[in-house]
Write a protein that holds these residues in place. Structure first.
Motif, PDB file in Angstrom:
ATOM      1  N   VAL A   1      -4.678   7.226   1.154  1.00 57.47           N
ATOM      2  CA  VAL A   1      -3.783   8.030   0.304  1.00 57.47           C
ATOM      3  C   VAL A   1      -3.671   7.365  -1.074  1.00 57.47           C
ATOM      4  O   VAL A   1      -3.573   6.143  -1.155  1.00 57.47           O
ATOM      5  CB  VAL A   1      -2.335   8.092   0.877  1.00 57.47           C
ATOM      6  N   ASP A   2      -3.634   8.165  -2.121  1.00 56.32           N
ATOM      7  CA  ASP A   2      -3.353   7.684  -3.482  1.00 56.32           C
ATOM      8  C   ASP A   2      -4.266   6.550  -3.965  1.00 56.32           C
ATOM      9  O   ASP A   2      -3.821   5.664  -4.721  1.00 56.32           O
ATOM     10  CB  ASP A   2      -1.877   7.236  -3.596  1.00 56.32           C
ATOM     11  N   GLY A   3      -5.541   6.610  -3.542  1.00 53.34           N
ATOM     12  CA  GLY A   3      -6.503   5.577  -3.962  1.00 53.34           C
ATOM     13  C   GLY A   3      -6.618   5.482  -5.475  1.00 53.34           C
ATOM     14  O   GLY A   3      -6.779   4.405  -6.032  1.00 53.34           O
ATOM     15  N   GLN A   4      -6.499   6.602  -6.152  1.00 52.92           N
ATOM     16  CA  GLN A   4      -6.726   6.641  -7.607  1.00 52.92           C
ATOM     17  C   GLN A   4      -5.672   5.873  -8.406  1.00 52.92           C
ATOM     18  O   GLN A   4      -5.890   5.537  -9.560  1.00 52.92           O
ATOM     19  CB  GLN A   4      -6.821   8.110  -8.085  1.00 52.92           C
ATOM     20  N   GLN A   5      -4.521   5.602  -7.801  1.00 46.99           N
ATOM     21  CA  GLN A   5      -3.465   4.930  -8.574  1.00 46.99           C
ATOM     22  C   GLN A   5      -3.120   3.534  -8.057  1.00 46.99           C
ATOM     23  O   GLN A   5      -2.284   2.845  -8.628  1.00 46.99           O
ATOM     24  CB  GLN A   5      -2.192   5.789  -8.590  1.00 46.99           C
ATOM     25  N   GLN A   6      -3.749   3.121  -6.973  1.00 45.84           N
ATOM     26  CA  GLN A   6      -3.401   1.812  -6.423  1.00 45.84           C
ATOM     27  C   GLN A   6      -4.170   0.728  -7.179  1.00 45.84           C
ATOM     28  O   GLN A   6      -5.324   0.927  -7.558  1.00 45.84           O
ATOM     29  CB  GLN A   6      -3.721   1.754  -4.928  1.00 45.84           C
TER      30      GLN A   6
ATOM     31  N   PRO B   1       0.810  -1.218   0.000  1.00 47.22           N
ATOM     32  CA  PRO B   1       0.000   0.000   0.000  1.00 47.22           C
ATOM     33  C   PRO B   1       0.841   1.264   0.000  1.00 47.22           C
ATOM     34  O   PRO B   1       1.984   1.251   0.469  1.00 47.22           O
ATOM     35  CB  PRO B   1      -0.787  -0.115   1.309  1.00 47.22           C
ATOM     36  N   CYS B   2       0.241   2.350  -0.492  1.00 49.37           N
ATOM     37  CA  CYS B   2       0.904   3.648  -0.389  1.00 49.37           C
ATOM     38  C   CYS B   2       1.204   3.889   1.091  1.00 49.37           C
ATOM     39  O   CYS B   2       2.346   4.130   1.462  1.00 49.37           O
ATOM     40  CB  CYS B   2      -0.003   4.738  -0.951  1.00 49.37           C
ATOM     41  N   ALA B   3       0.158   3.768   1.919  1.00 46.99           N
ATOM     42  CA  ALA B   3       0.338   4.000   3.357  1.00 46.99           C
ATOM     43  C   ALA B   3      -0.152   2.805   4.162  1.00 46.99           C
ATOM     44  O   ALA B   3      -1.146   2.171   3.807  1.00 46.99           O
ATOM     45  CB  ALA B   3      -0.448   5.234   3.784  1.00 46.99           C
TER      46      ALA B   3
ATOM     47  N   VAL C   1       5.387  -0.941  -6.947  1.00 43.98           N
ATOM     48  CA  VAL C   1       3.997  -0.705  -7.358  1.00 43.98           C
ATOM     49  C   VAL C   1       3.103  -0.572  -6.126  1.00 43.98           C
ATOM     50  O   VAL C   1       3.235  -1.347  -5.174  1.00 43.98           O
ATOM     51  CB  VAL C   1       3.487  -1.901  -8.219  1.00 43.98           C
ATOM     52  N   GLU C   2       2.184   0.390  -6.186  1.00 43.88           N
ATOM     53  CA  GLU C   2       1.239   0.532  -5.071  1.00 43.88           C
ATOM     54  C   GLU C   2       0.061  -0.418  -5.262  1.00 43.88           C
ATOM     55  O   GLU C   2      -0.622  -0.386  -6.294  1.00 43.88           O
ATOM     56  CB  GLU C   2       0.757   1.974  -4.969  1.00 43.88           C
ATOM     57  N   VAL C   3      -0.163  -1.253  -4.248  1.00 41.27           N
ATOM     58  CA  VAL C   3      -1.234  -2.259  -4.296  1.00 41.27           C
ATOM     59  C   VAL C   3      -2.100  -2.110  -3.041  1.00 41.27           C
ATOM     60  O   VAL C   3      -1.573  -1.998  -1.927  1.00 41.27           O
ATOM     61  CB  VAL C   3      -0.632  -3.684  -4.373  1.00 41.27           C
TER      62      VAL C   3
END
Ligand code: PEP
Ligand code: MN
Length: 355
Positions: free
Chosen positions: A323-328, A106-108, A312-314
Motif C-alpha cells: 500500500v502507498d508505495g509511491q509515498q513511502q 510502514p503504511c501497512a 511519516v511512512e517509511v
C-alpha cells in the motif's frame, strides 16, 4: 461555564456538579492554581444560569457560545492565566514538549519480518514511535485491506508483531482503528490509537475510542474546516480524555487538471490550530504529498510552521510495498529528514516559544 470563588470548598464544587447533573448535563471540573472552573458538557440552554449564580461558592455562571471550549486556550486561561501547551506522555516520549517527536513506520504491516526490518531502521534513524496499519481504509475493495482483514486471528497476530517490534526496539506503537468493532481489540495492544481522516466525523467511533482513556492521534478529514475539526475533537475531550494529538494531513486540492500532489498540505492550519487550542499538533507529510520526493520538503515546512512532530511512512523497499508505495521513504531518507527537521526546529524555536 461556572467560575467558582477562589475560597470555594470541595463540598460547594460537588454540590454545583450535582445540580448540573439534574439538568441532564455533565460537568468538566478544572482546578487551576487560583480557582476552580466547571465546564458544562451538553445543551447549555437548559441551564438557568441566574439560579446557579446564587449557589454557595459560585462567582459567575454564564453560557459559552463557542463549539469547542474544553480544548480552547481562551477558556483554559480562565483558571490557568498562562494556559500551557498540553504535553502527552507516552512511555518516556513527551508529545508536545520541547523536543520534536517522530512517528514512523510502514503504511501497512505486511509481515513480521517486514515490520521488524523497518522498525530497526526507524529507530536507528531517530524515530520515537512505531506506526503500522493493520486495518487499512481503502477506496477499492479489490486492494490489500491490511492483515486485519484476515479475521480476528490475522488481526491479533499482526497486532502482536507490532507490540513485539515496538518492545524490541524501545518504541511505543500506534495503529488505526477503522470501526467500532475494532476498538476493544486494538486498544489492548497499542499505546496510541489513530483515528483516520475518513473517520473524523464518526461521533460514535470517536467517543467510544476516547472512553479507552488512551492517547489518540486524530486526523483532520480532507474536507473539514478547522472549526469543524476542533468541534469534533471536543467530543473526545468531553469523555474526559484530553490526550488528543491533532494531525493535519492535507485537504482536497482545488481546481481542474493535475494537482501534482495527493492532498494540499494546509501548513497554515498548524499555527492557526495552535492559537485555538493547547493540544499538540503534528503533521503527516506522506499522505498529503502522495509522492516520496515531496515528503522532505513538506516535513521541513511543517516544523517551521510549529508542528511538534511528524508521522511519516517509511518502508525498506517502497517499490514492493503493498500500500502507498509511491509515498513511502526509506529509513536512510527518513534519517536525513529527521536531521533536517531538527535543524529547522532549532532555527524557529525561539520565535515559537513566544507564540
Ligand atoms: C494512514 O495514516 O495510514 C492513513 C490512512 O491516513 P489518512 O487517514 O490521513 O488517510
Ligand atoms: Mn498510507
Amino acid at each position: 461555564m461556572i467560575i467558582m470563588k477562589s475560597e470555594a470548598t470541595k463540598e460547594e464544587v460537588a454540590s454545583v456538579v450535582k445540580e448540573i447533573k439534574k439538568y441532564g448535563l455533565r460537568a468538566d471540573v478544572s482546578r487551576g492554581a487560583y480557582r476552580t472552573v466547571i465546564g458544562l458538557v451538553g445543551d447549555e440552554s437548559k441551564i438557568p444560569f441566574s439560579r446557579f449564580e446564587i449557589l454557595p461558592g459560585v462567582k459567575e455562571a454564564f453560557m459559552v457560545e463557542t463549539p469547542y471550549k474544553l480544548i480552547s486556550r481562551e477558556y483554559a486561561s480562565t483558571w490557568e492565566p498562562e494556559a500551557e501547551n498540553r504535553v502527552i506522555n507516552v512511555g518516556d516520549i513527551r508529545i508536545g514538549g520541547e523536543e520534536l517527536v517522530f512517528i514512523a513506520g510502514p503504511c501497512a504491516v505486511e509481515s513480521r519480518e517486514q515490520l521488524f526490518r523497518i522498525a530497526e531502521g526507524v529507530k536507528k534513524a531517530g524515530g520515537h514511535i512505531l506506526r503500522g496499519g493493520i486495518f487499512k481504509p481503502r477506496t477499492s475493495v479489490h486492494s490489500f485491506q491490511g492483515l486485519g482483514a484476515n479475521g480476528k486471528e490475522g488481526a491479533e497476530e499482526a497486532l502482536h508483531w507490532l507490540r513485539e517490534a515496538g518492545d524490541t526496539f524501545g518504541m511505543p506503537v500506534i495503529t488505526e482503528i477503522r470501526g467500532e468493532s475494532q476498538v476493544d481489540l486494538v486498544s489492548e495492544y497499542v499505546d496510541i490509537i489513530q483515528i483516520g481522516a475518513r473517520n473524523m466525523y464518526d461521533q460514535d467511533l470517536i467517543t467510544r475510542v476516547a472512553r479507552k482513556k488512551k492517547p489518540i492521534l486524530y486526523k483532520r478529514h480532507f474536507g473539514a474546516g478547522i472549526e469543524e475539526f476542533l468541534s469534533f475533537t471536543e467530543y473526545m475531550v468531553a469523555e474526559d480524555n484530553k490526550d488528543i494529538i491533532l494531525c493535519e494531513r492535507g485537504i482536497l486540492p482545488l481546481g481542474k487538471g493535475k494537482s501534482y500532489f495527493r492532498y494540499t498540505l494546509d501548513v497554515a492550519a498548524v499555527p492557526a490550530i495552535k492559537r485555538e487550542t493547547y493540544l499538540p499538533v503534528i503533521v503527516d507529510p506522506s499522505h498529503a504529498a502522495g509522492r516520496r520526493d515531496l515528503v522532505y520538503d513538506l516535513s521541513c515546512a511543517s516544523i517551521a510552521a510549529g508542528a511538534c512532530g511528524l508521522i511519516v511512512e517509511v518502508h525498506d523497499n517502497p517499490v514492493e510495498a503493498l500500500v502507498d508505495g509511491q509515498q513511502q521513504i526509506t529509513p536512510d531518507e527518513f534519517e536525513e529528514l529527521v536531521v533536517a527537521c531538527r535543524g529547522v526546529h532549532d532555527a524557529v524555536k525561539n520565535r515559537r516559544n513566544r507564540d
